[in-house]
Write an enzyme that holds these catalytic residues in place. Structure first.
Site, PDB file in Angstrom:
ATOM      1  N   ASP A 371       0.825  -1.224   0.000  1.00  0.00           N
ATOM      2  CA  ASP A 371       0.000   0.000   0.000  1.00  0.00           C
ATOM      3  C   ASP A 371       0.852   1.264   0.000  1.00  0.00           C
ATOM      4  O   ASP A 371       0.688   2.138   0.850  1.00  0.00           O
ATOM      5  CB  ASP A 371      -0.938   0.021   1.210  1.00  0.00           C
ATOM      6  CG  ASP A 371      -1.897  -1.162   1.228  1.00  0.00           C
ATOM      7  OD1 ASP A 371      -1.998  -1.853   0.208  1.00  0.00           O
ATOM      8  OD2 ASP A 371      -2.538  -1.387   2.269  1.00  0.00           O
ATOM      9  N   ASP A 399      -0.364  -4.488  -3.611  1.00  0.00           N
ATOM     10  CA  ASP A 399      -1.305  -3.389  -3.856  1.00  0.00           C
ATOM     11  C   ASP A 399      -0.627  -2.034  -3.691  1.00  0.00           C
ATOM     12  O   ASP A 399      -1.169  -1.135  -3.043  1.00  0.00           O
ATOM     13  CB  ASP A 399      -2.497  -3.485  -2.904  1.00  0.00           C
ATOM     14  CG  ASP A 399      -3.171  -4.838  -2.908  1.00  0.00           C
ATOM     15  OD1 ASP A 399      -3.058  -5.543  -3.921  1.00  0.00           O
ATOM     16  OD2 ASP A 399      -3.797  -5.200  -1.894  1.00  0.00           O
TER      17      ASP A 399
END
Length: 546
Positions: A371, A399
């Site tokens: 992230d 991600d």
């Protein structure tokens, strides 16, 4: 009224395995847990041994907030701590909060694992309108174990009403110091009496199968000097004995270690205590949880940030190696260290969260791990954040570019710091564009496992790569449906005119759109744009590149 929600069979079994190895688990459940664990990412595994408070998941109105959950527990969570005693809600409101938590964990996260919602129930469920019983020292004075067992059966039903399935009780410390500040929570100074009453507590609470009991504190809390001044024979016959009885005769599902030291070493990271006595001598095979903040005890108040981080990582590593399973109440140390067998030593490392509109980044570096870059917002009305990144460097693992914004990445260098996913878009239904990558280059760390271009954080995720170059870092399939086949019908993923050793599309799934650079024009025209430079135009005609 009774708390209830529908749960997939595999999720039911997994929760049962977490709750108790004695009451619920068998070889089939152990195999199932192993299978699920093998499919989890390191971040999802860490989430299951961490916890969060109810306040982290509620909005200003006191109700569950999906947006806060997406930020706080994007990969799910192991425990939600004391959600009832810290609120003034009626039982139905508490039950609804738990329903919302479980719906999020099961439907909004890839792993789909429900959380364990725990409470403190020494004198009954600490919640509004629930029955409050005498403290344990008063109950011990009755010498009435059957009455205590009956009381705990009623407490179990109260817990079930609001959705609690795990109790941080009973307290089985043998108290030899009348000045100890938690004397009222225990059963007194007799190891035998503590064993009898504690076993009755566990049997009553777990009788219906609705809740798991957690005996605490292991070991020597309430004893002068944490056992330093007691010989081993005395320790086993008086201090260990109550826990042994509650585990062997009562079937206690969990054990909580204590804040203090035992024989000169922190209890939560003491291998002699956890592996030698608890696992080895007693034969306990259930869950071990820390007392609140015990892993980082004495470290969190340090002012030196670098030294604090170093010590927290050391504490986390020591605790998990010793056998402490869950870091309560926030998982602060475990999340920081991201300790897991074969793991990468780093968890979520958000570099920038961008939620404004008409944002431009040029020649910037966003370096992180999981992230890294949140391109999101504003999540109200019809507004969509528009963002433009040019000649930027973005590095991460899982991600590492995620969110619901409409964002164009032009001539950016994308790099895997380790295996993972480049994107996790959460594009909203009806939104024209999500993430658009133009003339970007994707590379990765030497020797890393093959990875993927993206997975849909939300069902209508949109991500396209146009004229990009991919090194040999991608799996043949290139993308993931996040283990949800239904996402294949709603998500829109595409690769057009990409080159490099990782750009071969013959093994891409049928639901992935592939083609030449010329075919990318169709993607734009179908959405009312002439080229990628119109993606960010909106109603005000904004174009960062003229």
């Amino acid at each position: 009224m009774c708390y209830n929600f529908r749960m997939k069979r595999t999720h039911q079994l997994l929760v049962c395995a977490f709750l108790s190895n004695i009451c619920f688990a068998d070889s089939g459940i152990h195999r199932l847990v192993d299978e699920i664990y093998a499919q989890l990412t390191p971040e999802e595994r860490i989430a299951q041994i961490c916890a969060t408070s109810a306040g982290n998941l509620t909005g200003s109105d006191g109700r569950f907030s999906t947006e806060k959950a997406r930020t706080r527990i994007p990969h799910g969570i192991g425990h939600v701590c004391q959600f009832a005693c810290n609120r003034t809600d009626e039982p139905e409101a508490l039950a609804q909060f738990v329903r919302d938590v479980q719906a999020f964990c099961m439907n909004e996260t890839r792993a789909g694992i429900p959380a364990i919602c725990h409470e403190e129930v020494i004198s009954g469920l600490a919640a509004r309108t629930a029955t409050t019983y005498p403290q344990q020292i008063a109950v011990a004075s009755s010498w009435d174990a059957p009455l205590l067992e009956r009381k705990c059966r009623e407490t179990s039903e109260a817990m079930r009403t609001v959705g609690a399935t795990f109790a941080l009780s009973p307290m089985a410390d043998v108290i030899v110091n009348s000045n100890w500040t938690r004397l009222e929570e225990g059963y007194g100074e007799s190891g035998y009496l503590v064993a009898v009453m504690g076993t009755a507590f566990v049997r009553g609470l777990q009788a219906s199968g609705h809740a798991a009991a957690c005996t605490k504190h292991f070991l020597g809390y309430g004893t002068i000097g944490g056992g330093e001044q007691r010989g081993w024979r005395d320790i086993f016959e008086e201090v260990v004995y109550p826990h042994e009885a509650m585990i062997k005769a009562g079937g206690a599902a969990a054990v909580m270690t204590s804040y203090d030291q035992f024989k000169g070493e922190q209890a939560v990271s003491n291998p002699t205590l956890i592996q030698g006595i608890l696992r080895g001598y007693i034969g306990f095979d259930g869950t071990v949880v820390s007392d609140y903040s015990a892993v980082e005890w004495g470290v969190r108040r340090l002012n030196d940030g670098v030294e604090k981080t170093r010590l927290l990582k050391e504490r986390a590593a020591a605790a998990i190696k010793a056998g402490n399973d869950v870091d309560l109440p926030q998982g602060a140390a475990y999340l920081l260290a991201n300790v897991e067998a074969g793991g990468r030593g780093v968890g979520q490392a958000l570099a920038v969260a961008v939620t404004s509109d008409r944002v431009i980044f040029r020649k910037c570096a966003f370096l992180g791990h999981q992230d890294t870059l949140l391109a999101d917002g504003p999540h109200r009305g019809d507004g969509v954040s528009r963002q433009y990144y040019e000649d930027c460097e973005i590095e991460g693992t899982v991600d590492f570019i995620f969110g619901g914004a409409t964002a164009v990445f032009n001539r950016c260098r994308l790099r895997f710091a380790d295996r993972g996913y480049v994107t996790a878009a959460s594009t909203r239904q009806g939104q024209r564009f999500g993430f658009v990558f133009v003339d970007c280059a994707l590379s990765g760390k030497d020797g890393m496992k093959k990875s993927e271009l993206g997975r849909p954080w939300r069902p209508y995720a949109q991500t396209v790569f146009i004229g990009c170059r991919f090194d040999d870092v991608l799996k043949p399939e290139g993308w993931s449906n996040w283990r949800k086949p239904e996402n294949e019908k709603t998500a829109w993923y595409g690769e057009f005119g990409c080159t490099g050793t990782g750009a071969e599309t013959t093994a891409r799934p049928a639901w992935i759109h592939t083609g030449s650079l010329a075919e990318a024009d169709k993607y734009f025209s179908e959405r009312g744009a002439e080229s990628w430079n119109d993606v960010l135009a909106g109603s005000d005609g904004w174009r960062p590149v003229e």
